[in-house]
Design an enzyme around this catalytic site. Sequence first.
Site, short mmCIF file in Angstrom:
data_model
loop_
_atom_site.label_atom_id
_atom_site.label_comp_id
_atom_site.label_asym_id
_atom_site.label_seq_id
_atom_site.Cartn_x
_atom_site.Cartn_y
_atom_site.Cartn_z
N LYS A 26 41.77 29.47 44.37
CA LYS A 26 42.06 30.13 43.08
C LYS A 26 43.27 31.06 43.23
O LYS A 26 44.18 31.04 42.42
CB LYS A 26 40.84 30.95 42.64
CG LYS A 26 41.14 31.90 41.51
CD LYS A 26 39.96 32.76 41.13
CE LYS A 26 39.87 34.05 41.90
NZ LYS A 26 40.75 35.14 41.44
N ASN A 27 43.26 31.87 44.28
CA ASN A 27 44.33 32.87 44.40
C ASN A 27 45.68 32.26 44.76
O ASN A 27 46.71 32.90 44.61
CB ASN A 27 43.95 33.94 45.43
CG ASN A 27 42.86 34.87 44.90
OD1 ASN A 27 42.48 34.78 43.74
ND2 ASN A 27 42.37 35.75 45.75
N ARG B 5 43.90 39.77 35.63
CA ARG B 5 45.03 40.54 36.16
C ARG B 5 46.12 39.67 36.75
O ARG B 5 47.30 40.02 36.71
CB ARG B 5 44.54 41.51 37.23
CG ARG B 5 43.72 42.64 36.72
CD ARG B 5 43.37 43.55 37.85
NE ARG B 5 44.55 43.90 38.61
CZ ARG B 5 45.39 44.88 38.31
NH1 ARG B 5 45.15 45.64 37.28
NH2 ARG B 5 46.45 45.11 39.05
N CYS C 58 39.93 47.34 36.21
CA CYS C 58 38.76 46.46 36.09
C CYS C 58 37.65 47.09 36.89
O CYS C 58 37.82 48.15 37.50
CB CYS C 58 39.08 45.04 36.55
SG CYS C 58 39.30 44.91 38.30
N ARG D 66 43.37 49.67 39.96
CA ARG D 66 44.32 48.58 40.19
C ARG D 66 45.66 48.76 39.48
O ARG D 66 45.97 48.06 38.51
CB ARG D 66 43.67 47.24 39.82
CG ARG D 66 42.41 46.98 40.61
CD ARG D 66 41.85 45.62 40.35
NE ARG D 66 42.54 44.59 41.08
CZ ARG D 66 42.17 43.31 41.06
NH1 ARG D 66 41.15 42.94 40.34
NH2 ARG D 66 42.83 42.41 41.75
N PRO D 67 46.48 49.68 39.98
CA PRO D 67 47.80 49.90 39.38
C PRO D 67 48.77 48.75 39.64
O PRO D 67 48.48 47.87 40.46
CB PRO D 67 48.29 51.18 40.08
CG PRO D 67 47.56 51.21 41.38
CD PRO D 67 46.25 50.50 41.18
N ASP E 192 52.17 49.61 40.15
CA ASP E 192 53.40 50.32 40.51
C ASP E 192 54.25 49.56 41.52
O ASP E 192 55.49 49.59 41.46
CB ASP E 192 53.05 51.72 41.06
CG ASP E 192 52.08 51.66 42.23
OD1 ASP E 192 51.08 50.94 42.14
OD2 ASP E 192 52.34 52.33 43.26
N ASP F 75 37.62 40.24 49.60
CA ASP F 75 36.92 39.26 48.75
C ASP F 75 35.70 38.66 49.44
O ASP F 75 34.98 37.86 48.84
CB ASP F 75 37.89 38.14 48.31
CG ASP F 75 38.86 38.62 47.24
OD1 ASP F 75 38.67 39.74 46.74
OD2 ASP F 75 39.81 37.88 46.92
N ILE G 96 40.38 48.31 50.93
CA ILE G 96 41.34 47.83 49.93
C ILE G 96 40.99 48.38 48.54
O ILE G 96 41.86 48.88 47.83
CB ILE G 96 41.37 46.28 49.86
CG1 ILE G 96 41.52 45.66 51.25
CG2 ILE G 96 42.48 45.80 48.92
CD1 ILE G 96 42.84 45.79 51.92
N ARG H 45 34.73 32.34 37.06
CA ARG H 45 36.16 32.65 37.17
C ARG H 45 36.71 32.11 38.49
O ARG H 45 37.90 31.79 38.57
CB ARG H 45 36.38 34.16 37.14
CG ARG H 45 36.23 34.77 35.77
CD ARG H 45 36.67 36.21 35.80
NE ARG H 45 37.93 36.30 36.54
CZ ARG H 45 38.33 37.36 37.21
NH1 ARG H 45 37.59 38.43 37.25
NH2 ARG H 45 39.49 37.36 37.85
C1 UD1 Z 1 44.72 39.80 45.11
C2 UD1 Z 1 43.62 38.79 44.88
C3 UD1 Z 1 42.26 39.47 44.92
C4 UD1 Z 1 42.09 40.25 46.22
C5 UD1 Z 1 43.27 41.19 46.43
C6 UD1 Z 1 43.25 41.89 47.78
C7 UD1 Z 1 44.69 37.18 43.45
C8 UD1 Z 1 44.73 36.50 42.14
N1 UD1 Z 1 43.84 38.19 43.58
O1 UD1 Z 1 44.69 40.73 44.03
O2 UD1 Z 1 41.26 38.44 44.84
O3 UD1 Z 1 40.91 41.02 46.15
O4 UD1 Z 1 44.51 40.46 46.36
O5 UD1 Z 1 43.24 40.95 48.80
O6 UD1 Z 1 45.37 36.79 44.37
N2 UD1 Z 1 47.89 48.22 44.56
C9 UD1 Z 1 48.66 49.31 44.24
N3 UD1 Z 1 49.76 49.10 43.48
C10 UD1 Z 1 50.14 47.87 43.04
C11 UD1 Z 1 49.35 46.76 43.39
C12 UD1 Z 1 48.23 46.97 44.16
O7 UD1 Z 1 48.35 50.43 44.62
O8 UD1 Z 1 51.15 47.75 42.36
C13 UD1 Z 1 46.67 48.41 45.38
C14 UD1 Z 1 45.41 47.85 44.74
O9 UD1 Z 1 44.83 48.75 43.82
C15 UD1 Z 1 44.56 47.61 45.96
C16 UD1 Z 1 45.57 47.16 47.01
O10 UD1 Z 1 46.84 47.64 46.56
O11 UD1 Z 1 43.96 48.80 46.37
C17 UD1 Z 1 45.67 45.66 47.21
O12 UD1 Z 1 45.77 45.04 45.94
P1 UD1 Z 1 46.57 43.71 45.71
O13 UD1 Z 1 46.87 43.03 47.00
O14 UD1 Z 1 47.73 43.97 44.81
O15 UD1 Z 1 45.53 42.86 44.88
P2 UD1 Z 1 45.92 41.74 43.85
O16 UD1 Z 1 47.17 41.11 44.29
O17 UD1 Z 1 45.84 42.27 42.45
#
Ligand code: UD1
Length: 420
Positions: free
Chosen positions: A22-23, A92, A116, A121-122, A124, A307, A329, A399
Site C-alpha cells: 500500500k505505502n 494523508r 489523525c 502529523r505535520p 512542515d 506500522d 515515530i 484501507r
Molecule cells: C508513512 C506511512 C505510514 C508510516 C509512516 C512512518 C505511507 C502512505 N504512510 O507515513 O504508514 O506509519 O510513514 O513509517 O507511506 N513528520 C513531521 N513533519 C513532516 C512529516 C512528518 O514532523 O512534515 C513526523 C511525523 O509526525 C512522524 C514522523 O515525522 O512523527 C514520521 O512520519 P512520516 O515518515 O512523514 O510518515 P508518513 O510519510 O506520513
Amino acid sequence: MDKLVIEGGIRLKGEVTVSGSKNAVLPILAATLLTDEPCIINGVPNLRDVNTMIKILRSLGKNAELDKGTVTVTPGKHTNFVADYKLVSTMRASFCVLGPLLGKLKKAKVSLPGGCIIGIRPVDLHLKGIKALGAELSIESGYVIAKAAQLKGSHMYLGGVYGSSVLATANVMMAATFAKGKTIIESAACEPEVADLAEFLIKMGAKIKGFGTPIIEVEGVRYLRGAIHTIIPDRIEAGTLMSASLITRGDILIKNVFYQHLGAVIDKLQEAGANITKTDSCLHVRPRRQLRPINVTTLPYPGFPTDMQAQIMSLMAVTAGISVITEKIYPDRFMHVAELNRMGAHIQREGPHAIVEGVKCLSGAPVMASDLRASASLVLAGLVAKGKTSVSRIYHLERGYENLEEKLQRLGARIWKEKE
Ligand code: UD1
C-alpha cells in the site's frame, strides 16, 4: 457498516500470499502525474486507500482504472492542479500529489491533510523541501498553494524531530525530477517504498541516485515518459501474517515476501522465539516451544516499523513475562492499548512506552478499531482469544489489508463479516 467477528483458538496452518505494498503504490500513483504518457502499475492491491488515490488522479484530470491488480493511468481531456479537501482529508498520503503537480504544471493547490488519530502529523518537512526547490508557497483557506516557473535543484536537510519523513522524501524527490540542476536530500527516508518510487521514476526517465540511503541525489530532467512497474510486496502485511502464525502457535508459509525488507521484524520475532526459514520469496514461520517477552523500539527504516508496533503488542500480550514497547515515530500511537485491555491484556502506557505483562489468555469482546494497524492488532488478539471477538469500524482495516479475512479463513481461522 461491517464488523469482523472472530472465534479464537484455532492454530493457523497453510500458505498465504502477500499483496502489493500500500505505502509503495500510493506515491507511485501520484508520480504518474509527472507524465502525459500512459503508465501501467502491476501488483496493485484492491484497497480503500488505492481507490481514494485513483479518485484523486481522476479529479486532477487523469483516466485511471484498477482492474485485476493493474492500474492503468492515461491522460484525460483537462488537467486540474487543485487537490480537494474532501479527498485529501480522507487519506494523508494524497498530500504527495503536491510535488508532482508542481513539477509538471508549475503550480499546485493541495488541501492540508490535517491530523489523525495516531497524532498531529505535520507537513512542515514537505513544505521545507518544496520551498528549498525555489517554490513560492502560501497557505490559504486550508490549502497549500505552490508556484514555481522553474524549480531549482538545491541541497537540503529533511530530518525532523522524529527522524526522516517517508512521504516528505517522496514528495520532494518527485518535484526535484523537474528541477533545474542537482538536488541533494540529506536525512532522506530509507524505506523500501521510497526506493520503489525511485525505481519507477527512473523508468520514467528520472536521474536519481542514493535511494534507499539517507542521501538521495536527483539530477533534474526536462521530460518524463510513461512506464510499466510492479509494486513491491507489502512488508507490513507480511509482518502481520508472521505475527498471526506466532500468536496462534501456528505454522504458515508466507509467499511473495522480500525478506530483506523485514530485517528488524524477523530479528525481533526470532528473539521472541520464532522459528523462521527464508526460501526465495517465502518465509516459513512457526513458534519454537515457548515464546519469550521482548523489548521493541520503533524507528525509521531499517529499524522496527511503527506500522508493526500494535501487532507485536498483541503478540506480547499473550507471551509470559514483561515486554516494553517504545514508540519513537508517533508517541501517541497507542489507541489499541485500551481495547486490548478490554480483552484481558495487562498493558500500561507510560508516555511513549507500553509495558506489557503477558497473560495466559485473552477473552473475546466487542472492540473498536481506531486506525489501520490498531485494527490488525485487534484481529490478531481475536484469533487467540477465548470466545467471540467482534471488531467494529473495519473500514480502517480495509484501507490497508487486501482480503485479510479471506486469507485468514484459508489458514483455518473462524473469521467472518457481519453488518453492525
Ligand atoms: C508513512 C506511512 C505510514 C508510516 C509512516 C512512518 C505511507 C502512505 N504512510 O507515513 O504508514 O506509519 O510513514 O513509517 O507511506 N513528520 C513531521 N513533519 C513532516 C512529516 C512528518 O514532523 O512534515 C513526523 C511525523 O509526525 C512522524 C514522523 O515525522 O512523527 C514520521 O512520519 P512520516 O515518515 O512523514 O510518515 P508518513 O510519510 O506520513
